[in-house]
Design a protein around this motif. Structure first.
Motif, PDB file in Angstrom:
ATOM      1  N   ARG A  43       7.868 -50.665 -34.160  1.00 58.56           N
ATOM      2  CA  ARG A  43       8.354 -51.939 -33.634  1.00 58.56           C
ATOM      3  C   ARG A  43       7.746 -52.293 -32.283  1.00 58.56           C
ATOM      4  O   ARG A  43       7.954 -53.364 -31.757  1.00 58.56           O
ATOM      5  N   MET A  44       6.995 -51.361 -31.697  1.00 59.98           N
ATOM      6  CA  MET A  44       6.415 -51.658 -30.389  1.00 59.98           C
ATOM      7  C   MET A  44       4.967 -52.111 -30.469  1.00 59.98           C
ATOM      8  O   MET A  44       4.365 -52.463 -29.446  1.00 59.98           O
ATOM      9  N   ASN A  45       4.395 -52.068 -31.667  1.00 62.59           N
ATOM     10  CA  ASN A  45       2.994 -52.466 -31.853  1.00 62.59           C
ATOM     11  C   ASN A  45       2.042 -51.760 -30.889  1.00 62.59           C
ATOM     12  O   ASN A  45       1.149 -52.363 -30.328  1.00 62.59           O
ATOM     13  N   LYS A  46       2.281 -50.501 -30.637  1.00 60.88           N
ATOM     14  CA  LYS A  46       1.388 -49.745 -29.766  1.00 60.88           C
ATOM     15  C   LYS A  46       0.634 -48.726 -30.633  1.00 60.88           C
ATOM     16  O   LYS A  46       1.084 -48.366 -31.718  1.00 60.88           O
ATOM     17  N   SER A  47      -0.517 -48.242 -30.126  1.00 63.07           N
ATOM     18  CA  SER A  47      -1.298 -47.310 -30.933  1.00 63.07           C
ATOM     19  C   SER A  47      -0.700 -45.901 -30.914  1.00 63.07           C
ATOM     20  O   SER A  47      -1.021 -45.075 -31.757  1.00 63.07           O
ATOM     21  N   ILE A  48       0.143 -45.618 -29.930  1.00 64.43           N
ATOM     22  CA  ILE A  48       0.808 -44.308 -29.917  1.00 64.43           C
ATOM     23  C   ILE A  48       2.324 -44.523 -30.041  1.00 64.43           C
ATOM     24  O   ILE A  48       2.842 -45.539 -29.575  1.00 64.43           O
ATOM     25  N   PRO A  49       3.034 -43.553 -30.658  1.00 61.07           N
ATOM     26  CA  PRO A  49       4.490 -43.691 -30.773  1.00 61.07           C
ATOM     27  C   PRO A  49       5.157 -43.782 -29.395  1.00 61.07           C
ATOM     28  O   PRO A  49       4.643 -43.241 -28.409  1.00 61.07           O
ATOM     29  N   LYS A  50       6.336 -44.424 -29.380  1.00 59.72           N
ATOM     30  CA  LYS A  50       6.973 -44.738 -28.093  1.00 59.72           C
ATOM     31  C   LYS A  50       7.296 -43.518 -27.240  1.00 59.72           C
ATOM     32  O   LYS A  50       7.342 -43.618 -26.016  1.00 59.72           O
ATOM     33  N   GLN A  51       7.488 -42.351 -27.902  1.00 62.62           N
ATOM     34  CA  GLN A  51       7.842 -41.170 -27.102  1.00 62.62           C
ATOM     35  C   GLN A  51       6.744 -40.750 -26.129  1.00 62.62           C
ATOM     36  O   GLN A  51       6.983 -40.016 -25.192  1.00 62.62           O
ATOM     37  N   PHE A  52       5.504 -41.262 -26.373  1.00 68.29           N
ATOM     38  CA  PHE A  52       4.403 -40.901 -25.471  1.00 68.29           C
ATOM     39  C   PHE A  52       4.152 -41.961 -24.395  1.00 68.29           C
ATOM     40  O   PHE A  52       3.305 -41.769 -23.526  1.00 68.29           O
ATOM     41  N   LEU A  53       4.867 -43.073 -24.470  1.00 66.24           N
ATOM     42  CA  LEU A  53       4.708 -44.102 -23.437  1.00 66.24           C
ATOM     43  C   LEU A  53       5.262 -43.552 -22.129  1.00 66.24           C
ATOM     44  O   LEU A  53       6.205 -42.765 -22.129  1.00 66.24           O
ATOM     45  N   LYS A  54       4.675 -44.007 -21.023  1.00 68.66           N
ATOM     46  CA  LYS A  54       5.050 -43.404 -19.745  1.00 68.66           C
ATOM     47  C   LYS A  54       5.954 -44.299 -18.913  1.00 68.66           C
ATOM     48  O   LYS A  54       5.818 -45.519 -18.917  1.00 68.66           O
ATOM     49  N   ILE A  55       6.870 -43.635 -18.230  1.00 64.38           N
ATOM     50  CA  ILE A  55       7.689 -44.292 -17.218  1.00 64.38           C
ATOM     51  C   ILE A  55       7.306 -43.561 -15.934  1.00 64.38           C
ATOM     52  O   ILE A  55       7.502 -42.352 -15.828  1.00 64.38           O
ATOM     53  N   LYS A  56       6.743 -44.281 -14.980  1.00 63.22           N
ATOM     54  CA  LYS A  56       6.056 -43.647 -13.844  1.00 63.22           C
ATOM     55  C   LYS A  56       4.991 -42.729 -14.461  1.00 63.22           C
ATOM     56  O   LYS A  56       4.271 -43.129 -15.329  1.00 63.22           O
ATOM     57  N   ASN A  57       4.939 -41.466 -14.094  1.00 64.27           N
ATOM     58  CA  ASN A  57       3.863 -40.658 -14.683  1.00 64.27           C
ATOM     59  C   ASN A  57       4.340 -39.677 -15.747  1.00 64.27           C
ATOM     60  O   ASN A  57       3.629 -38.761 -16.135  1.00 64.27           O
ATOM     61  N   LYS A  58       5.578 -39.885 -16.224  1.00 64.78           N
ATOM     62  CA  LYS A  58       6.104 -38.966 -17.250  1.00 64.78           C
ATOM     63  C   LYS A  58       6.319 -39.699 -18.562  1.00 64.78           C
ATOM     64  O   LYS A  58       6.751 -40.856 -18.575  1.00 64.78           O
ATOM     65  N   SER A  59       6.070 -38.991 -19.688  1.00 68.61           N
ATOM     66  CA  SER A  59       6.313 -39.639 -20.980  1.00 68.61           C
ATOM     67  C   SER A  59       7.817 -39.634 -21.272  1.00 68.61           C
ATOM     68  O   SER A  59       8.568 -38.814 -20.721  1.00 68.61           O
ATOM     69  N   ILE A  60       8.236 -40.527 -22.157  1.00 63.75           N
ATOM     70  CA  ILE A  60       9.644 -40.580 -22.565  1.00 63.75           C
ATOM     71  C   ILE A  60      10.042 -39.215 -23.136  1.00 63.75           C
ATOM     72  O   ILE A  60      11.129 -38.697 -22.880  1.00 63.75           O
ATOM     73  N   LEU A  61       9.130 -38.602 -23.897  1.00 60.96           N
ATOM     74  CA  LEU A  61       9.386 -37.266 -24.471  1.00 60.96           C
ATOM     75  C   LEU A  61       9.677 -36.229 -23.378  1.00 60.96           C
ATOM     76  O   LEU A  61      10.619 -35.441 -23.480  1.00 60.96           O
ATOM     77  N   GLU A  62       8.871 -36.245 -22.318  1.00 60.60           N
ATOM     78  CA  GLU A  62       9.077 -35.281 -21.223  1.00 60.60           C
ATOM     79  C   GLU A  62      10.393 -35.542 -20.484  1.00 60.60           C
ATOM     80  O   GLU A  62      11.129 -34.604 -20.164  1.00 60.60           O
ATOM     81  N   ILE A  63      10.688 -36.812 -20.244  1.00 58.10           N
ATOM     82  CA  ILE A  63      11.921 -37.138 -19.498  1.00 58.10           C
ATOM     83  C   ILE A  63      13.142 -36.684 -20.284  1.00 58.10           C
ATOM     84  O   ILE A  63      14.044 -36.026 -19.759  1.00 58.10           O
ATOM     85  N   THR A  64      13.143 -37.021 -21.589  1.00 61.25           N
ATOM     86  CA  THR A  64      14.299 -36.664 -22.424  1.00 61.25           C
ATOM     87  C   THR A  64      14.437 -35.137 -22.526  1.00 61.25           C
ATOM     88  O   THR A  64      15.539 -34.593 -22.355  1.00 61.25           O
ATOM     89  N   THR A  65      13.337 -34.452 -22.788  1.00 60.59           N
ATOM     90  CA  THR A  65      13.404 -32.989 -22.952  1.00 60.59           C
ATOM     91  C   THR A  65      13.870 -32.313 -21.657  1.00 60.59           C
ATOM     92  O   THR A  65      14.650 -31.357 -21.690  1.00 60.59           O
ATOM     93  N   SER A  66      13.421 -32.845 -20.507  1.00 57.55           N
ATOM     94  CA  SER A  66      13.766 -32.197 -19.232  1.00 57.55           C
ATOM     95  C   SER A  66      15.273 -32.237 -18.968  1.00 57.55           C
ATOM     96  O   SER A  66      15.814 -31.345 -18.326  1.00 57.55           O
ATOM     97  N   ILE A  67      15.953 -33.256 -19.469  1.00 56.19           N
ATOM     98  CA  ILE A  67      17.409 -33.341 -19.233  1.00 56.19           C
ATOM     99  C   ILE A  67      18.115 -32.155 -19.905  1.00 56.19           C
ATOM    100  O   ILE A  67      18.970 -31.504 -19.314  1.00 56.19           O
ATOM    101  N   PHE A  68      17.718 -31.849 -21.146  1.00 59.17           N
ATOM    102  CA  PHE A  68      18.349 -30.720 -21.857  1.00 59.17           C
ATOM    103  C   PHE A  68      17.866 -29.386 -21.269  1.00 59.17           C
ATOM    104  O   PHE A  68      18.635 -28.431 -21.171  1.00 59.17           O
ATOM    105  N   GLU A  69      16.592 -29.327 -20.890  1.00 57.73           N
ATOM    106  CA  GLU A  69      16.047 -28.109 -20.262  1.00 57.73           C
ATOM    107  C   GLU A  69      16.854 -27.761 -19.004  1.00 57.73           C
ATOM    108  O   GLU A  69      17.165 -26.616 -18.742  1.00 57.73           O
ATOM    109  N   ASN A  70      17.207 -28.804 -18.245  1.00 58.35           N
ATOM    110  CA  ASN A  70      17.886 -28.570 -16.963  1.00 58.35           C
ATOM    111  C   ASN A  70      19.408 -28.481 -17.073  1.00 58.35           C
ATOM    112  O   ASN A  70      20.076 -28.274 -16.076  1.00 58.35           O
ATOM    113  N   SER A  71      19.936 -28.661 -18.271  1.00 56.31           N
ATOM    114  CA  SER A  71      21.389 -28.551 -18.434  1.00 56.31           C
ATOM    115  C   SER A  71      21.763 -27.088 -18.641  1.00 56.31           C
ATOM    116  O   SER A  71      21.281 -26.433 -19.558  1.00 56.31           O
TER     117      SER A  71
END
Ligand code: C5P
Length: 225
Positions: free
Chosen positions: A14-42
């Protein structure tokens, strides 16, 4: 033991991007990294299974290999529920008491929400975050309303959703042939005659689906820093 399955095998079409949304970046981190880090740090989470898009398996590995709690990265299925079931099958060898299932596209879960979910799931075997609906709600086709619904009786479901591992596994096994009829884990758990308990979700726990969501996510991320 408490485990998390992060489903990240979608294509983000639905985002019409060449890579899946989990690899899109917010600042310099991918959505995948941000989400995983929350559980890693819990401190409440013991291990994490990442279910990855087969075409981007190496890329997923590269991004999450640094997280110590990631027990396994596995290729996903054709639907979200198939991806979850693959994760559950891997978890069988660890046999956790509680499993949290989370969509990678929600990178703003709070530690408080994780704690509340686990506490309730330990007591009641299930806990999912829901949000009250504030808009007027109707059953409609694309251009015509069929029926108005009472907005006080409808809720939006978020993830993570927490369950007794054995009971969720049983439910997935029972509905193995019809997994595509369901859009979340609570609905499969419920279909197997289990009660699903709810807690209040968080407004900031948005699901990034469209380009507008990504813009809003960037704004939220800046606010949290
Ligand atoms: O497509 P949708 O946004 O509803 O997907 C919800 C979650 O399920 C996303 O995190 C996506 O990566 C994941 N998914 C998956 N396997 C699929 C389809 C979606 O893990 N085959």
């Amino acid at each position: 033991m408490i485990s998390t399955i992060i489903v990240a095998a979608g294509s983000g079409s639905r985002m019409n991007k060449s890579i899946p949304k989990q690899f899109l970046k917010i600042k310099n981190k991918s959505i995948l990294e941000i989400t995983t880090s929350i559980f890693e740090n819990s401190e409440l989470i013991d291990n994490i299974i990442i279910v990855a898009n087969k075409k981007f398996f190496k890329k997923t590995e590269l991004e999450v290999i640094k997280f110590k709690k990631v027990f396994k990265i596995i290729p996903g299925g054709k639907t979200r529920q198939e991806s979850v079931f693959k994760g559950l099958k891997i978890l069988k060898q660890l046999n956790p008491s509680i499993v949290l299932i989370h969509d990678v596209a929600r990178p703003f879960i709070s530690n408080i929400l994780i704690k509340k979910l686990i506490t309730k799931a330990k007591e009641k075997n299930s806990a999912i975050p829901i949000l009250k609906e504030n808009s007027t709600i109707s059953l409609s086709t694309k251009n015509k309303i069929e029926k108005f619904l009472d907005r006080n009786q409808v809720y939006q479901h978020q993830t993570p959703q927490a369950f007794d591992f054995k009971k969720l596994f049983e439910a997935y096994t029972k509905f193995e042939k019809n997994l595509s009829d369901f859009t979340d884990d609570a609905s499969i758990f419920f279909a197997n005659k289990n009660e699903v308990y709810t807690i209040e979700g968080e407004k900031n726990n948005i699901k990034i689906t469209t380009n507008e969501d990504l813009l809003f996510a960037k704004f939220l991320y800046d606010l949290k820093k």
